[in-house]
Design a protein around this motif. Structure first.
Motif, PDB file in Angstrom:
ATOM      1  N   THR A 257       0.841  -1.207  -0.103  1.00 32.11           N
ATOM      2  CA  THR A 257       0.063   0.729  -0.181  1.00 32.11           C
ATOM      3  C   THR A 257       0.931   1.094   0.159  1.00 32.11           C
ATOM      4  OG1 THR A 257      -1.383  -1.072   0.901  1.00 32.11           O
ATOM      5  CG2 THR A 257      -1.946   1.507   1.539  1.00 32.11           C
ATOM      6  N   PHE A 258       1.804   1.066   0.567  1.00 32.79           N
ATOM      7  CA  PHE A 258       2.410   2.698   1.480  1.00 32.79           C
ATOM      8  C   PHE A 258       3.042   3.250  -0.548  1.00 32.79           C
ATOM      9  CE2 PHE A 258       7.294   3.418   1.062  1.00 32.79           C
ATOM     10  CZ  PHE A 258       7.043   5.501   1.429  1.00 32.79           C
ATOM     11  N   LEU A 259       3.736   2.116  -1.113  1.00 31.97           N
ATOM     12  CA  LEU A 259       3.765   2.416  -2.643  1.00 31.97           C
ATOM     13  C   LEU A 259       3.440   2.593  -3.184  1.00 31.97           C
ATOM     14  CD1 LEU A 259       7.005  -1.626  -2.895  1.00 31.97           C
ATOM     15  CD2 LEU A 259       7.534   1.004  -2.554  1.00 31.97           C
ATOM     16  N   GLU A 260       2.255   2.143  -4.012  1.00 33.44           N
ATOM     17  CA  GLU A 260       1.376   2.209  -4.532  1.00 33.44           C
ATOM     18  C   GLU A 260       0.682   3.126  -4.490  1.00 33.44           C
ATOM     19  OE1 GLU A 260      -0.842   2.170  -7.398  1.00 33.44           O
ATOM     20  OE2 GLU A 260       0.629   0.358  -7.132  1.00 33.44           O
ATOM     21  N   GLU A 261       0.488   3.651  -3.275  1.00 27.12           N
ATOM     22  CA  GLU A 261      -0.219   5.071  -2.491  1.00 27.12           C
ATOM     23  C   GLU A 261       0.190   6.319  -2.725  1.00 27.12           C
ATOM     24  OE1 GLU A 261      -3.603   5.293  -2.599  1.00 27.12           O
ATOM     25  OE2 GLU A 261      -4.351   2.899  -3.774  1.00 27.12           O
ATOM     26  N   TYR A 262       1.990   5.994  -1.763  1.00 26.58           N
ATOM     27  CA  TYR A 262       2.315   7.019  -2.081  1.00 26.58           C
ATOM     28  C   TYR A 262       3.795   7.817  -1.981  1.00 26.58           C
ATOM     29  CZ  TYR A 262      -0.994   7.541   1.494  1.00 26.58           C
ATOM     30  OH  TYR A 262      -1.954   7.622   2.257  1.00 26.58           O
ATOM     31  N   PHE A 263       4.597   6.275  -2.771  1.00 34.07           N
ATOM     32  CA  PHE A 263       5.979   5.953  -3.069  1.00 34.07           C
ATOM     33  C   PHE A 263       5.761   6.892  -4.557  1.00 34.07           C
ATOM     34  CE2 PHE A 263       8.991   4.497  -5.650  1.00 34.07           C
ATOM     35  CZ  PHE A 263      10.361   5.147  -5.336  1.00 34.07           C
ATOM     36  N   ARG A 264       4.728   6.008  -5.186  1.00 25.08           N
ATOM     37  CA  ARG A 264       4.651   6.021  -6.701  1.00 25.08           C
ATOM     38  C   ARG A 264       4.169   7.021  -7.370  1.00 25.08           C
ATOM     39  NH1 ARG A 264       3.540   0.524  -6.404  1.00 25.08           N
ATOM     40  NH2 ARG A 264       5.756  -0.903  -6.992  1.00 25.08           N
ATOM     41  N   ARG A 265       3.512   7.668  -6.248  1.00 28.00           N
ATOM     42  CA  ARG A 265       2.427   8.637  -7.008  1.00 28.00           C
ATOM     43  C   ARG A 265       3.445  10.476  -6.129  1.00 28.00           C
ATOM     44  NH1 ARG A 265      -3.717   7.452  -5.819  1.00 28.00           N
ATOM     45  NH2 ARG A 265      -3.921   5.643  -6.334  1.00 28.00           N
ATOM     46  N   GLN A 266       4.462   9.351  -4.797  1.00 26.20           N
ATOM     47  CA  GLN A 266       5.158  10.577  -4.764  1.00 26.20           C
ATOM     48  C   GLN A 266       4.170  12.181  -3.522  1.00 26.20           C
ATOM     49  OE1 GLN A 266       9.136  11.221  -4.881  1.00 26.20           O
ATOM     50  NE2 GLN A 266       8.596   9.081  -4.251  1.00 26.20           N
TER      51      GLN A 266
ATOM     52  N   GLY B 222       9.976  -1.238   1.558  1.00 30.27           N
ATOM     53  CA  GLY B 222       9.994  -1.393  -0.164  1.00 30.27           C
ATOM     54  C   GLY B 222      10.601  -0.488  -0.443  1.00 30.27           C
ATOM     55  N   LEU B 223      11.597   0.260   0.004  1.00 29.67           N
ATOM     56  CA  LEU B 223      13.381   0.802  -0.557  1.00 29.67           C
ATOM     57  C   LEU B 223      14.009   0.865   0.330  1.00 29.67           C
ATOM     58  CD1 LEU B 223      11.036   4.696  -0.810  1.00 29.67           C
ATOM     59  CD2 LEU B 223      11.483   2.858  -2.618  1.00 29.67           C
ATOM     60  N   ARG B 224      14.987   0.920  -0.788  1.00 26.35           N
ATOM     61  CA  ARG B 224      16.675   0.571   0.158  1.00 26.35           C
ATOM     62  C   ARG B 224      17.234   0.965   0.823  1.00 26.35           C
ATOM     63  NH1 ARG B 224      20.928  -2.560  -3.617  1.00 26.35           N
ATOM     64  NH2 ARG B 224      19.219  -3.957  -3.261  1.00 26.35           N
ATOM     65  N   LEU B 225      17.056   1.588   1.984  1.00 29.78           N
ATOM     66  CA  LEU B 225      17.361   2.462   3.158  1.00 29.78           C
ATOM     67  C   LEU B 225      18.534   2.217   2.652  1.00 29.78           C
ATOM     68  CD1 LEU B 225      14.654   1.864   5.697  1.00 29.78           C
ATOM     69  CD2 LEU B 225      14.486   3.693   3.957  1.00 29.78           C
ATOM     70  N   MET B 226      19.431   4.130   3.142  1.00 30.76           N
ATOM     71  CA  MET B 226      20.831   3.910   3.363  1.00 30.76           C
ATOM     72  C   MET B 226      21.293   3.933   5.059  1.00 30.76           C
ATOM     73  SD  MET B 226      21.871   7.343   1.096  1.00 30.76           S
ATOM     74  CE  MET B 226      21.063   7.048   0.082  1.00 30.76           C
ATOM     75  N   LYS B 227      22.573   2.420   4.997  1.00 35.01           N
ATOM     76  CA  LYS B 227      22.055   2.093   7.207  1.00 35.01           C
ATOM     77  C   LYS B 227      23.258   3.020   7.582  1.00 35.01           C
ATOM     78  CE  LYS B 227      19.298  -2.143   6.715  1.00 35.01           C
ATOM     79  NZ  LYS B 227      19.850  -3.690   6.842  1.00 35.01           N
ATOM     80  N   SER B 228      23.492   3.062   6.526  1.00 38.15           N
ATOM     81  CA  SER B 228      24.873   4.125   7.174  1.00 38.15           C
ATOM     82  C   SER B 228      24.477   5.691   7.580  1.00 38.15           C
ATOM     83  CB  SER B 228      26.329   3.845   6.016  1.00 38.15           C
ATOM     84  OG  SER B 228      25.591   5.117   5.312  1.00 38.15           O
ATOM     85  N   LEU B 229      23.516   6.148   7.435  1.00 41.12           N
ATOM     86  CA  LEU B 229      23.417   7.040   7.461  1.00 41.12           C
ATOM     87  C   LEU B 229      21.542   7.316   8.376  1.00 41.12           C
ATOM     88  CD1 LEU B 229      23.770   8.797   4.069  1.00 41.12           C
ATOM     89  CD2 LEU B 229      25.662   8.986   6.088  1.00 41.12           C
ATOM     90  N   PRO B 230      21.385   7.115   9.462  1.00 41.21           N
ATOM     91  CA  PRO B 230      20.545   7.603  10.291  1.00 41.21           C
ATOM     92  C   PRO B 230      21.208   8.854  11.272  1.00 41.21           C
ATOM     93  CG  PRO B 230      22.111   5.521  11.242  1.00 41.21           C
ATOM     94  CD  PRO B 230      22.844   5.935  10.330  1.00 41.21           C
ATOM     95  N   MET B 231      19.990   9.842  10.853  1.00 43.50           N
ATOM     96  CA  MET B 231      20.613  11.272  11.289  1.00 43.50           C
ATOM     97  C   MET B 231      19.439  11.896  12.257  1.00 43.50           C
ATOM     98  SD  MET B 231      23.395  12.533  10.222  1.00 43.50           S
ATOM     99  CE  MET B 231      24.601  11.712   8.405  1.00 43.50           C
TER     100      MET B 231
END
Length: 288
Positions: free
Chosen positions: A16-25, A118-127
């Motif tokens: 649902t996140f990928l379809e409703e929010y990520f793909r539609r930005q 569903g996105l590859r998070l940058m695990k070296s950059l938790p800020m």
């Protein structure tokens, strides 16, 4: 300036996140995504003071950009324990931003996970980002135009967002990542900044444990209603146009800007601010 409320969900699955929010930005607030994290119950200002009180931290405020400042150069430094005492004692403009907890306090990583949206998070950059009551960031977007998941802890934070499609009327400062610093986006003066009447964006307030998804390259203005802090996890931009803009910002724009500050000094900063107004009003006049 029209601001609609950021959509909210209690929880969300990956599809649902990928379809409703990520793909539609489109941005979204997820209210109960991290209740199983130790951080949900542990993370508050007292806890951070206990585990990181001896660390020296970089501090930033809302003073106008000066040619003598380097790119993201802090305005002051302080021990974390002293800073947290200040936050709890009185309002302060000092903020911490882009504080890498893996580097500074590795044990904090035991308190959270990298959620699978569903996105590859940058695990070296938790800020981590901290602020006192009424402190705020200028309207800006991140240099890498990443997808950002912004997890808030303690207190309340006001957020105003715009997509990159709104650039033409936001009084964007050339060769930078900010809009004109004189604009108060929490209460804009439309007589002074008439082009802002034409922009559309989003607004929301974050409370403890809530997560804001900001799509690729979204402009964001953050004001701390009360002292608190947030953590951002990020994933690279997928859109080729935004990814190429990110590479330009990182490898060309920021170095060019630093060079011009050294060569022209404050005249460069003043020229950029003037151009932000001139160019925006020219676009406004052309559409009337």
């Amino acid at each position: 300036m029209y601001l609609e409320e950021v959509p909210r969900v209690t929880r969300i699955d990956k599809a649902t996140f990928l379809e409703e929010y990520f793909r539609r930005q489109r941005p979204v607030v997820i209210e109960k995504a991290i209740e199983d994290w130790p951080a949900y119950t542990r993370w508050n200002l007292d806890y951070i003071k206990a585990v990181a009180g001896d660390k020296e931290v970089p501090l930033y405020d809302d003073r106008p950009v000066d040619h003598r400042d380097g790119f993201n150069e802090p305005h002051a430094k302080m021990r974390m324990a002293e800073y947290i005492d200040l936050l709890k004692k009185e309002p302060t403009r000092y903020r911490i931003f882009l504080w890498n907890i893996l580097k500074e306090v590795p044990q904090l990583q035991e308190d959270f996970e990298y959620p699978d949206f569903g996105l590859r998070l940058m695990k070296s950059l938790p800020m981590l980002f901290f602020g006192g009551r009424d402190s705020y960031t200028f309207m800006h977007y991140d240099i890498d135009l990443a997808n950002i998941f912004h997890f808030h802890f303690e207190g309340e934070k006001q957020c105003i967002l715009f997509s990159q499609e709104e650039n033409r009327f936001l009084y964007k400062v050339p060769h930078s990542l900010i809009t004109h610093e004189s604009i108060d986006f929490s209460a804009p003066d439309f007589e002074k900044w008439p082009a802002l009447r034409n922009v559309r964006g989003y607004k929301t307030s974050l409370k403890h444990g809530e997560v804001l998804y900001m799509p690729e390259g979204y402009w964001h203005y953050m004001r701390y209603i009360s002292p608190g802090f947030s953590m951002s996890l990020r994933a690279m931009a997928r859109n080729p146009r935004r990814l190429s803009k990110a590479l330009y910002n990182i490898f060309i724009m920021r170095h060019y800007d630093n060079l011009m500050r050294r060569i022209r000094g404050q005249r460069w900063i003043d020229w950029k601010n003037e151009q932000a107004v001139t160019r925006t009003h020219k676009r406004l006049d052309s559409e009337r």
